[in-house]
Design a protein around this motif. Structure first.
Motif, PDB file in Angstrom:
ATOM      1  N   TYR A 403       0.851  -1.190   0.000  1.00 39.34           N
ATOM      2  CA  TYR A 403       0.000   0.000   0.000  1.00 39.34           C
ATOM      3  C   TYR A 403       0.881   1.232   0.000  1.00 39.34           C
ATOM      4  CZ  TYR A 403       1.054   0.924   4.938  1.00 39.34           C
ATOM      5  OH  TYR A 403       1.682   1.226   6.115  1.00 39.34           O
ATOM      6  N   ASN A 404       0.294   2.351  -0.371  1.00 38.05           N
ATOM      7  CA  ASN A 404       0.975   3.639  -0.368  1.00 38.05           C
ATOM      8  C   ASN A 404       0.580   4.379   0.906  1.00 38.05           C
ATOM      9  OD1 ASN A 404       2.270   5.980  -0.935  1.00 38.05           O
ATOM     10  ND2 ASN A 404       1.134   6.457  -2.806  1.00 38.05           N
ATOM     11  N   LYS A 405       1.561   4.826   1.651  1.00 40.43           N
ATOM     12  CA  LYS A 405       1.257   5.456   2.943  1.00 40.43           C
ATOM     13  C   LYS A 405       0.407   6.705   2.763  1.00 40.43           C
ATOM     14  CE  LYS A 405       5.510   3.864   5.189  1.00 40.43           C
ATOM     15  NZ  LYS A 405       6.754   4.271   5.889  1.00 40.43           N
ATOM     16  N   LYS A 406       0.766   7.515   1.808  1.00 42.44           N
ATOM     17  CA  LYS A 406       0.049   8.776   1.590  1.00 42.44           C
ATOM     18  C   LYS A 406      -0.639   8.718   0.224  1.00 42.44           C
ATOM     19  CE  LYS A 406       1.475  10.606   5.444  1.00 42.44           C
ATOM     20  NZ  LYS A 406       0.530  10.839   6.552  1.00 42.44           N
ATOM     21  N   ALA A 407      -1.914   8.586   0.279  1.00 39.96           N
ATOM     22  CA  ALA A 407      -2.704   8.538  -0.960  1.00 39.96           C
ATOM     23  C   ALA A 407      -4.141   8.909  -0.628  1.00 39.96           C
ATOM     24  CB  ALA A 407      -2.644   7.151  -1.597  1.00 39.96           C
ATOM     25  N   MET A 408      -4.837   9.431  -1.610  1.00 43.69           N
ATOM     26  CA  MET A 408      -6.248   9.810  -1.419  1.00 43.69           C
ATOM     27  C   MET A 408      -7.110   8.554  -1.524  1.00 43.69           C
ATOM     28  SD  MET A 408      -6.501  13.349  -3.613  1.00 43.69           S
ATOM     29  CE  MET A 408      -8.243  13.485  -3.244  1.00 43.69           C
ATOM     30  N   ARG A 409      -7.843   8.285  -0.448  1.00 41.23           N
ATOM     31  CA  ARG A 409      -8.720   7.115  -0.419  1.00 41.23           C
ATOM     32  C   ARG A 409     -10.064   7.517   0.166  1.00 41.23           C
ATOM     33  NH1 ARG A 409      -3.795   5.203   1.748  1.00 41.23           N
ATOM     34  NH2 ARG A 409      -2.694   3.732   0.381  1.00 41.23           N
ATOM     35  N   THR A 410     -11.097   6.813  -0.262  1.00 44.46           N
ATOM     36  CA  THR A 410     -12.449   7.030   0.251  1.00 44.46           C
ATOM     37  C   THR A 410     -13.094   5.685   0.497  1.00 44.46           C
ATOM     38  OG1 THR A 410     -12.635   9.063  -1.047  1.00 44.46           O
ATOM     39  CG2 THR A 410     -14.675   8.146  -0.152  1.00 44.46           C
ATOM     40  N   PHE A 492     -31.415  -8.906  -2.936  1.00 43.47           N
ATOM     41  CA  PHE A 492     -31.424  -7.897  -1.875  1.00 43.47           C
ATOM     42  C   PHE A 492     -31.558  -6.510  -2.478  1.00 43.47           C
ATOM     43  CE2 PHE A 492     -26.999  -9.423  -2.519  1.00 43.47           C
ATOM     44  CZ  PHE A 492     -26.553  -8.377  -3.302  1.00 43.47           C
ATOM     45  N   LYS A 493     -31.949  -5.575  -1.619  1.00 43.94           N
ATOM     46  CA  LYS A 493     -31.929  -4.157  -1.967  1.00 43.94           C
ATOM     47  C   LYS A 493     -30.652  -3.572  -1.391  1.00 43.94           C
ATOM     48  CE  LYS A 493     -34.398   0.223  -1.545  1.00 43.94           C
ATOM     49  NZ  LYS A 493     -33.196   0.956  -1.238  1.00 43.94           N
ATOM     50  N   ALA A 494     -29.956  -2.785  -2.175  1.00 47.42           N
ATOM     51  CA  ALA A 494     -28.647  -2.287  -1.774  1.00 47.42           C
ATOM     52  C   ALA A 494     -28.661  -0.771  -1.642  1.00 47.42           C
ATOM     53  CB  ALA A 494     -27.583  -2.705  -2.780  1.00 47.42           C
ATOM     54  N   THR A 495     -27.883  -0.284  -0.687  1.00 50.47           N
ATOM     55  CA  THR A 495     -27.682   1.146  -0.474  1.00 50.47           C
ATOM     56  C   THR A 495     -26.191   1.398  -0.311  1.00 50.47           C
ATOM     57  OG1 THR A 495     -29.787   1.207   0.703  1.00 50.47           O
ATOM     58  CG2 THR A 495     -28.371   3.146   0.884  1.00 50.47           C
ATOM     59  N   ILE A 496     -25.684   2.427  -0.980  1.00 47.72           N
ATOM     60  CA  ILE A 496     -24.253   2.742  -0.953  1.00 47.72           C
ATOM     61  C   ILE A 496     -24.060   4.077  -0.251  1.00 47.72           C
ATOM     62  CG2 ILE A 496     -22.185   3.104  -2.338  1.00 47.72           C
ATOM     63  CD1 ILE A 496     -23.572   1.566  -4.596  1.00 47.72           C
ATOM     64  N   GLY A 497     -23.248   4.071   0.790  1.00 44.93           N
ATOM     65  CA  GLY A 497     -22.890   5.296   1.499  1.00 44.93           C
ATOM     66  C   GLY A 497     -21.474   5.713   1.158  1.00 44.93           C
ATOM     67  N   ILE A 498     -21.279   6.980   0.797  1.00 44.99           N
ATOM     68  CA  ILE A 498     -19.965   7.497   0.410  1.00 44.99           C
ATOM     69  C   ILE A 498     -19.388   8.285   1.582  1.00 44.99           C
ATOM     70  CG2 ILE A 498     -18.686   8.925  -1.220  1.00 44.99           C
ATOM     71  CD1 ILE A 498     -20.839   8.421  -3.265  1.00 44.99           C
ATOM     72  N   GLY A 499     -18.198   7.888   2.043  1.00 41.81           N
ATOM     73  CA  GLY A 499     -17.566   8.551   3.177  1.00 41.81           C
ATOM     74  C   GLY A 499     -16.709   9.725   2.760  1.00 41.81           C
ATOM     75  N   LYS A 500     -16.016  10.287   3.739  1.00 44.91           N
ATOM     76  CA  LYS A 500     -15.115  11.402   3.474  1.00 44.91           C
ATOM     77  C   LYS A 500     -13.806  10.886   2.888  1.00 44.91           C
ATOM     78  CE  LYS A 500     -16.907  14.306   7.232  1.00 44.91           C
ATOM     79  NZ  LYS A 500     -16.588  14.990   8.495  1.00 44.91           N
ATOM     80  N   THR A 501     -13.155  11.728   2.118  1.00 47.63           N
ATOM     81  CA  THR A 501     -11.858  11.379   1.533  1.00 47.63           C
ATOM     82  C   THR A 501     -10.749  11.669   2.540  1.00 47.63           C
ATOM     83  OG1 THR A 501     -12.658  11.849  -0.702  1.00 47.63           O
ATOM     84  CG2 THR A 501     -10.276  11.835  -0.366  1.00 47.63           C
ATOM     85  N   VAL A 502      -9.838  10.706   2.746  1.00 49.30           N
ATOM     86  CA  VAL A 502      -8.718  10.870   3.670  1.00 49.30           C
ATOM     87  C   VAL A 502      -7.424  10.658   2.894  1.00 49.30           C
ATOM     88  CG1 VAL A 502     -10.064  10.169   5.684  1.00 49.30           C
ATOM     89  CG2 VAL A 502      -8.862   8.439   4.348  1.00 49.30           C
ATOM     90  N   HIS A 503      -6.325  11.135   3.481  1.00 50.77           N
ATOM     91  CA  HIS A 503      -5.034  11.089   2.798  1.00 50.77           C
ATOM     92  C   HIS A 503      -4.050  10.139   3.468  1.00 50.77           C
ATOM     93  CE1 HIS A 503      -6.826  14.844   1.376  1.00 50.77           C
ATOM     94  NE2 HIS A 503      -6.048  14.733   0.307  1.00 50.77           N
ATOM     95  N   ALA A 504      -4.409   9.537   4.574  1.00 47.72           N
ATOM     96  CA  ALA A 504      -3.537   8.593   5.268  1.00 47.72           C
ATOM     97  C   ALA A 504      -4.330   7.335   5.579  1.00 47.72           C
ATOM     98  CB  ALA A 504      -2.983   9.204   6.559  1.00 47.72           C
ATOM     99  N   ILE A 505      -3.659   6.180   5.529  1.00 44.59           N
ATOM    100  CA  ILE A 505      -4.376   4.917   5.727  1.00 44.59           C
ATOM    101  C   ILE A 505      -4.892   4.785   7.148  1.00 44.59           C
ATOM    102  CG2 ILE A 505      -2.291   3.618   6.301  1.00 44.59           C
ATOM    103  CD1 ILE A 505      -3.501   1.281   4.690  1.00 44.59           C
ATOM    104  N   GLU A 506      -4.198   5.406   8.115  1.00 44.00           N
ATOM    105  CA  GLU A 506      -4.662   5.293   9.503  1.00 44.00           C
ATOM    106  C   GLU A 506      -5.933   6.097   9.756  1.00 44.00           C
ATOM    107  OE1 GLU A 506      -1.238   8.334   9.409  1.00 44.00           O
ATOM    108  OE2 GLU A 506      -1.719   6.372   8.553  1.00 44.00           O
ATOM    109  N   ASP A 507      -6.337   6.952   8.804  1.00 37.81           N
ATOM    110  CA  ASP A 507      -7.579   7.727   8.955  1.00 37.81           C
ATOM    111  C   ASP A 507      -8.754   7.101   8.202  1.00 37.81           C
ATOM    112  OD1 ASP A 507      -6.224   9.625  10.449  1.00 37.81           O
ATOM    113  OD2 ASP A 507      -5.686  10.817   8.691  1.00 37.81           O
TER     114      ASP A 507
END
Length: 755
Positions: A403-410, A492-507
């Motif tokens: 993994y990349n330590k610093k990357a944009m992930r959601t 099933f019926k599905a629902t997708i929730g979009i979280g906040k974008t973080v820049h570190a894997i620990e967040d």
């Protein structure tokens, strides 16, 4: 260096060189031979195929243009009032109607000249001294002298074609123009008018031009070898083409002669036309000569390199091979000895093979568990159990998780709400396989890397890695997952929730918690929903609890037996929630409040509170996932709590149920389903069934299935397992047990005794 070591080095050299020769030099030599003998033919075949595709493409374009021109000419002659002009016997300029008809024909000729291949169009009247073009109308001598100048020879040849029926016939090509003729009336052998349209040669040639270096020119020719139009051909090439076309006119031929190739393709528009292209074989086969030289150079190069490399490695490997052999012998010293046959290299191979075999099973086990361990690791990060960057890095190295330590992930939270019938029917194993299939589909469809894991039952988390080059972000990932989830709508019926974008894997746990929290904005639409912060309703909050006045009104309606109004009020509240786009939690709170008021109303007269029954009603309400589900649920609950059927009708409805059971004995016959049909609780329906039929519901179904099974046993060769499935049992054991209970014997013995 002693003689034994020298001999061993020589043997090692020839072993390495022989392997090199077999693995590398033989393919190189084969490639050189292939290039020398077959490469030219292969290029020629490929050029033939490619040329056929190119020819088909440009001939299709040209045919389409001719079809369009023909259609325009037919439309012009069909819609024009030529018959009216022909009936006008008065040809004086004072004949106003004749002038109007001629003016109309000129306008239509102007429109026809706007076609892609048309440059000039005119009407030639056979029995009148009249020619009409887009600019004027005049007599024939003046027209062919000034408007359409032809020398006497050309004029004689041109006018000789104005006989008989013509349908898009091409005239003899002249230096300046190429004409197509069409007669009117269409089916007359002695037509009155000929429509002549000059073909725009530049546009026709541009359509026929093939921008390939190895194609010297193209042409349009007929069966007689007459070149109707050409592009890029010299006079000598044109003569060469005419000679070949006359002698070998076959469609889709690739004829090679004099360093050139001729390709023919029959026109779909006119069966007497052929599209022709001339290929310069010298240009086409130029790579063959280059490949031949390169093949020889590579052969010499690889021979030299192979000798040097083999000599080098034979020197370097001599002593290490001895050390490796002794080390492997010590490793295997405690186990059964291995025969010391062959040279040292063979011994190393045998020892290595044994070690690989011993560790293969362990390697396979670790490889199979690694994806599960990595998914569990991602789950721990999302749930916030790993929040320290150093500990995450250490754990990731232990399980080989890159993994990349610093990357944009959601993080995305995908909530899966199984349909009640599916949830009851599917086992946990089936659900696990379904989740594995869903995750694999998402991984394959995603253009960038994603991490997938199941954080809790019914929740699948997806970590999206932002890709700035592909411009792939969380919203794109949510749309992609929604498309995939639509294929599972029956489960099933599905629902997708979009979280906040973080820049570190620990967040990442912050992003996941936010994604899970926005799921509360889920609605009740049947489609897959995508929830974000913007999903929260913008309007004023909806009061999803009943007021005291609403509850008192329901109590009064119950006392006055206005049951329909109770249901109508509940359905109106549902419609109001749909109109205001209320969330699922808000609507269910409102429906639970309505159900609570109904139960309180019923409880004022019936003091025997059936807690499991009422609890089942609330459970049924909570399982509803769409507006239609809620509406049907409220209608069903209303029918159960406020039954309106008369006793006299009960017998008929029970009879209908019996008929249904007899016809569908092999299906799943749920007592809850029939109780809902009768607007009764399960206990009430069971008592009513026994009163009307004389036996319990379960016993009646069992006897019906046994009766059908006896018919299968005596009248067919079906196996016991097939009969059990045919009469509605999941396994043979339960079928045999039921059969013995009512018949006193097993199915097999019954068949032997009575068949």
């Amino acid at each position: 260096m002693n003689s034994k070591t020298h001999a061993y080095r020589a043997a090692l050299f020839w072993r390495l060189f022989s392997n090199y020769f077999v693995l590398i030099l033989i393919p190189v030599i084969a490639a050189g031979i292939l290039a020398f003998f077959y490469f030219a033919r292969l290029i020629e075949k490929d050029a033939e195929k490619l040329n056929a595709v190119v020819m088909s493409h440009f001939s299709e374009q040209t045919d389409t243009a001719f079809h369009a021109l023909q259609t325009n000419m037919i439309d012009m002659l069909s819609t024009s009032n030529l018959s009216g002009l022909l009936r006008e016997t008065d040809t004086s300029p004072e004949n106003r109607r004749r002038s109007e008809l001629i003016h109309t024909l000129r306008e239509q000729l102007i429109s026809l000249q706007s076609a892609e291949l048309a440059s000039k169009a005119f009407l030639y009247f056979e029995d009148q001294d009249l020619v009409i073009d887009a600019d004027t109308y005049t007599d024939k001598d003046y027209f062919f002298q000034f408007r359409y100048p032809l020398n006497p020879q050309e004029k004689t040849a041109f006018l000789s074609q104005m006989t008989g029926k013509k349908m898009m016939q091409v005239s003899d090509p002249y230096a300046s123009h190429l004409s197509v003729l069409m007669s009117y009336p269409f089916n007359s052998d002695e037509p009155d008018v000929y429509l002549v349209v000059n073909v725009h040669l530049d546009r026709l040639q541009s359509r026929m031009d093939i921008p390939e270096k190895w194609v010297t020119g193209t042409a349009l020719a007929d069966n007689d070898g007459r070149v109707i139009s050409q592009s890029g051909l010299t006079e000598s090439e044109t003569r060469w083409l005419q000679e070949r076309v006359r002698s070998q006119m076959k469609p889709f031929q690739f004829l090679v002669s004099d360093g050139k190739a001729l390709s023919l393709s029959r026109s779909n528009y006119n069966g007497a036309w052929y599209y022709v292209s001339i290929v310069d074989l010298h240009t086409l086969l130029k790579p063959v000569h280059t490949a031949r030289l390169v093949a020889w150079v590579f052969l010499v190069f690889f021979l030299t390199v192979g000798g040097l490399v083999s000599s080098y490695f034979s020197k370097r490997l001599c002593e290490p091979i001895q050390e490796i052999k002794e080390g492997l012998k010590l490793h295997r010293a405690s186990q059964a000895p291995i025969p010391d046959e062959g040279d040292d290299f063979d011994a190393i191979k045998r020892f290595s093979q044994l070690i690989v075999t011993e560790n293969k099973q362990l390697s396979q086990m670790v490889s199979g568990m690694m994806p599960i361990v990595q998914e569990h690791f991602v789950t721990k990060i999302l749930l916030g159990e790993y929040r320290d960057a150093l500990s995450i890095e250490i754990y990731a190295k232990e399980i080989d998780f890159p993994y990349n330590k610093k990357a944009m992930r959601t993080a995305l939270a995908v909530a899966l709400h199984y349909e009640p019938s599916v949830d009851e029917r599917m086992s946990e194993t089936s659900k696990s396989f379904l989740m594995a299939e869903l995750k694999e589909r998402i991984r394959k469809a995603s253009p960038s890397a994603v991490w997938l894991c199941q954080t809790k039952p019914g929740i699948v988390a997806c970590v999206v890695h932002h890709d700035p080059f592909l411009r792939f972000g969380p919203n794109d990932a949510a749309e992609l997952i929604a498309i995939i989830l639509r294929h599972y709508g029956s489960y099933f019926k599905a629902t997708i929730g979009i979280g906040k974008t973080v820049h570190a894997i620990e967040d990442l746990h912050i992003s996941y918690e936010h994604a899970a929290s926005v799921l509360k904005y889920r609605g009740l639409d049947e489609e897959v929903e995508i929830c974000t912060d913007r999903s929260e309703p913008d309007g004023p909050p909806w009061d999803n609890f009943l007021s005291v006045q609403d509850i008192n009104r329901m109590m009064n309606q119950y006392k006055t037996k206005e049951y329909d109004k109770l249901l109508q009020a509940a359905l109106e509240l549902l419609e109001e929630g749909r109109r205001r786009r209320a969330s699922a939690s808000q609507v269910k709170h409102m429906c639970a409040d309505v159900l609570n008021a109904w139960i309180r109303a019923v409880g004022t007269e019936h003091h025997d509170v059936n807690v499991p029954f009422y609890s089942g009603l609330y459970d049924r309400l909570n399982r509803c996932m769409t507006w239609d589900d809620l509406q049907r649920c409220m209608q069903s609950v209303h029918a159960l709590l406020f039954p309106t059927s008369e006793a006299g009708d009960r017998a008929k409805r029970i009879s209908d149920i019996l008929d249904y059971i007899d016809a569908n004995y092999n299906q799943e016959l749920s007592i809850e389903y029939f109780a809902a049909v009768m607007n009764m609780s399960v206990g009430h329906f069971s008592r009513t069934f026994k009163e009307e039929v004389g036996e319990k519901y379960v016993e009646y179904i069992a006897k019906c299935r046994v009766r059908k099974a006896k018919q299968f046993l005596l009248e067919s060769d079906m196996t016991i397992d097939d009969i059990a499935e045919a009469v509605g049992y999941w396994g043979r054991n339960s079928f045999i047990r039921t059969f013995r209970k009512y018949e006193g014997t097993t199915p097999a013995k019954y068949r032997s005794a009575y068949q």
